[in-house]
Design an enzyme around this catalytic site. Structure first.
Site, PDB file in Angstrom:
ATOM      1  N   ASP A  81       0.852  -1.191   0.000  1.00 29.58           N
ATOM      2  CA  ASP A  81       0.000   0.000   0.000  1.00 29.58           C
ATOM      3  C   ASP A  81       0.894   1.250   0.000  1.00 29.58           C
ATOM      4  O   ASP A  81       1.908   1.293   0.709  1.00 29.58           O
ATOM      5  CB  ASP A  81      -0.866  -0.048   1.273  1.00 29.58           C
ATOM      6  CG  ASP A  81      -1.947   1.011   1.289  1.00 29.58           C
ATOM      7  OD1 ASP A  81      -2.361   1.464   0.207  1.00 29.58           O
ATOM      8  OD2 ASP A  81      -2.392   1.383   2.403  1.00 29.58           O
ATOM      9  N   HIS A  82       0.530   2.248  -0.803  1.00 31.79           N
ATOM     10  CA  HIS A  82       1.199   3.552  -0.796  1.00 31.79           C
ATOM     11  C   HIS A  82       2.715   3.513  -0.938  1.00 31.79           C
ATOM     12  O   HIS A  82       3.444   4.165  -0.175  1.00 31.79           O
ATOM     13  CB  HIS A  82       0.867   4.331   0.497  1.00 31.79           C
ATOM     14  CG  HIS A  82      -0.512   4.859   0.493  1.00 31.79           C
ATOM     15  ND1 HIS A  82      -0.932   5.851  -0.360  1.00 31.79           N
ATOM     16  CD2 HIS A  82      -1.582   4.524   1.238  1.00 31.79           C
ATOM     17  CE1 HIS A  82      -2.215   6.095  -0.138  1.00 31.79           C
ATOM     18  NE2 HIS A  82      -2.647   5.303   0.816  1.00 31.79           N
ATOM     19  N   HIS A 179      -7.794   9.847   4.586  1.00 29.08           N
ATOM     20  CA  HIS A 179      -7.193   8.884   5.511  1.00 29.08           C
ATOM     21  C   HIS A 179      -7.421   9.360   6.938  1.00 29.08           C
ATOM     22  O   HIS A 179      -7.532  10.561   7.181  1.00 29.08           O
ATOM     23  CB  HIS A 179      -5.687   8.766   5.248  1.00 29.08           C
ATOM     24  CG  HIS A 179      -5.363   8.142   3.921  1.00 29.08           C
ATOM     25  ND1 HIS A 179      -4.688   8.806   2.932  1.00 29.08           N
ATOM     26  CD2 HIS A 179      -5.631   6.907   3.426  1.00 29.08           C
ATOM     27  CE1 HIS A 179      -4.534   8.001   1.888  1.00 29.08           C
ATOM     28  NE2 HIS A 179      -5.096   6.850   2.158  1.00 29.08           N
ATOM     29  N   GLY A 180      -7.473   8.428   7.882  1.00 28.73           N
ATOM     30  CA  GLY A 180      -7.551   8.807   9.293  1.00 28.73           C
ATOM     31  C   GLY A 180      -8.963   8.795   9.850  1.00 28.73           C
ATOM     32  O   GLY A 180      -9.911   8.350   9.196  1.00 28.73           O
ATOM     33  N   HIS A 210      -9.628   4.514  -1.090  1.00 28.85           N
ATOM     34  CA  HIS A 210      -8.769   4.709   0.090  1.00 28.85           C
ATOM     35  C   HIS A 210      -9.601   5.454   1.134  1.00 28.85           C
ATOM     36  O   HIS A 210     -10.598   6.080   0.808  1.00 28.85           O
ATOM     37  CB  HIS A 210      -7.528   5.519  -0.288  1.00 28.85           C
ATOM     38  CG  HIS A 210      -6.486   4.674  -0.960  1.00 28.85           C
ATOM     39  ND1 HIS A 210      -5.268   4.395  -0.382  1.00 28.85           N
ATOM     40  CD2 HIS A 210      -6.509   4.012  -2.132  1.00 28.85           C
ATOM     41  CE1 HIS A 210      -4.580   3.615  -1.193  1.00 28.85           C
ATOM     42  NE2 HIS A 210      -5.310   3.367  -2.269  1.00 28.85           N
ATOM     43  N   SER A 213     -12.283   3.398   6.175  1.00 29.75           N
ATOM     44  CA  SER A 213     -12.708   3.041   7.539  1.00 29.75           C
ATOM     45  C   SER A 213     -14.064   3.653   7.869  1.00 29.75           C
ATOM     46  O   SER A 213     -14.391   4.756   7.427  1.00 29.75           O
ATOM     47  CB  SER A 213     -11.677   3.521   8.571  1.00 29.75           C
ATOM     48  OG  SER A 213     -10.598   2.612   8.644  1.00 29.75           O
ATOM     49  N   ASN A 254      -9.985   0.167   1.311  1.00 30.69           N
ATOM     50  CA  ASN A 254      -8.805   0.183   2.188  1.00 30.69           C
ATOM     51  C   ASN A 254      -9.192   0.553   3.615  1.00 30.69           C
ATOM     52  O   ASN A 254      -9.865   1.572   3.841  1.00 30.69           O
ATOM     53  CB  ASN A 254      -7.798   1.216   1.683  1.00 30.69           C
ATOM     54  CG  ASN A 254      -6.975   0.703   0.532  1.00 30.69           C
ATOM     55  OD1 ASN A 254      -7.329  -0.283  -0.110  1.00 30.69           O
ATOM     56  ND2 ASN A 254      -5.861   1.365   0.263  1.00 30.69           N
TER      57      ASN A 254
HETATM   58  P1  13P Z   1      -8.490   4.683   6.649  1.00 27.71           P
HETATM   59  O1  13P Z   1      -7.642   5.727   7.293  1.00 27.71           O
HETATM   60  O2  13P Z   1      -9.889   5.170   6.402  1.00 27.71           O
HETATM   61  O3  13P Z   1      -8.483   3.397   7.372  1.00 27.71           O
HETATM   62  O4  13P Z   1      -7.880   4.400   5.201  1.00 27.71           O
HETATM   63  C1  13P Z   1      -6.714   3.635   5.078  1.00 27.71           C
HETATM   64  C2  13P Z   1      -6.173   3.631   3.712  1.00 27.71           C
HETATM   65  O5  13P Z   1      -6.758   4.134   2.779  1.00 27.71           O
HETATM   66  C3  13P Z   1      -4.864   2.976   3.521  1.00 27.71           C
HETATM   67  O6  13P Z   1      -4.394   3.083   2.234  1.00 27.71           O
END
Ligand code: 13P
Length: 318
Positions: A81-82, A179-180, A210, A213, A254
């Site tokens: 990832d990334h 993210h986060g 991405h 969560s 993700n």
């Molecule tokens: P979250 O921060 O929503 O869990 O996303 C994680 C992510 O996209 C990792 O590539």
């Protein structure tokens, strides 16, 4: 059984979603694989460069390969990832991955195309697939922190040219998530109109969300009740939006932050309730169970339960 993500995407496209779970520890790997074996659900296990540095890349890969033997009915792909250019090329050389991500999304368009194309050529020569990204997500992942104002939605007008010129196998799109734990603070939400236009321009092409969560608010409350100080305006992607996104071509979702929150809740509650205990194995087991439960619920939500068995007999010609 380790299979290419592209094979899973062909099977799941617009029908069900694949959680791509970021892992960095033994407890998470057990929790994830146990859930997948019970649910007979396919999944993607993925590592970021920071997770690789924390655990050591060989250690993480060896743990996942051991899990494939221990939980021998599981069907999954292994993804970086990334990665930046260097990290993606290193992972391709090291082997073991079924796919890598080259994230050059923060670069100008032509440089993103150039870097992605180079990684695709090297990866395809080793039978690995590549996820690329167009548009920029805000939030914190690994050591990159992108401010909300620097968030850039994917431009649908660029996607066909990008996929054609790079040869990437799946595309991460910036459609409103970040993210986060603090998503949608700008109040904009998931941009289904952009997603729909991308899908119309790339019919059948696997898209990646991405920032997937869900940020269960109960976890935040429990962390804070056990001494944490998390902002209560934490927000994630709703269950309805995840399901809707699948219909628009999102195949891979993700997830990292949800796993961190469960870890923080389990450990805060454990140490505040049992101040005299200090054996890491005790909260470690609780975390494994909590993470297994989380993944079982995610497989259920994304309608992935039972699909691993179908995938074992699914060929590209189906
Ligand atoms: P979250 O921060 O929503 O869990 O996303 C994680 C992510 O996209 C990792 O590539």
């Amino acid at each position: 059984m380790i299979i290419p993500a592209g094979h899973i995407f062909q099977h799941c496209y617009s029908k069900y979603g694949i959680p791509a779970i970021n892992v960095w520890s033994l407890e998470q790997i057990h929790g994830l694989f146990r859930a997948a074996q019970k649910a007979k659900a396919p999944f993607i296990v993925q590592f970021t460069p920071v997770a690789r540095n924390y655990a050591h890349p060989d250690m993480l890969m060896a743990m996942v390969q051991a899990a494939a033997k221990i939980y021998s009915d599981t069907v999954f792909a292994i993804h970086l990832d990334h990665g930046d250019r260097m990290q993606a090329l290193q992972a391709i050389d090291a082997g073991g991955y079924t796919s890598v991500m080259i994230d050059a999304s923060y670069e100008p368009y032509e440089i993103n195309v150039k870097l992605t194309r180079e990684v695709v050529q090297k990866a395809h020569a080793k039978n690995m697939e590549v996820e690329a990204e167009l548009g920029v997500l805000s939030g914190i992942e690994d050591d990159r922190n992108i401010d909300e104002k620097n968030n850039k939605f994917t431009q649908p007008s660029e996607v066909e040219d990008f996929v054609k010129r790079t040869g990437c196998d799946s595309l991460a799109v910036a459609v409103g998530t970040s993210h986060g734990a603090y998503k949608f603070s700008s109040g904009q939400g998931l941009q289904f109109d952009i997603l729909e236009e991308i899908q119309n321009r790339l019919p059948g092409f696997p898209l990646v969300l991405h920032g997937g969560s869900s940020i269960n608010f109960e976890e935040i409350q429990r962390i804070n009740a056990a001494g944490g100080q998390l902002d209560t305006d934490a927000r994630g992607v709703s269950e309805e939006d995840l399901l809707k996104a699948i219909q628009y071509g999102i195949c891979k979702i993700n997830i990292a932050t949800d796993a961190r929150l469960i870890w923080a809740r389990v450990h805060r509650e454990f140490f505040s309730r049992s101040p005299a205990l200090f054996d890491p194995i005790v909260p470690g087991k609780i975390y494994m169970e909590a993470f297994e439960k989380f993944n079982l619920e995610k497989f259920e939500l994304l309608k992935a339960v039972g699909k691993a068995d179908e995938l074992k007999y699914f060929t590209d010609e189906n």
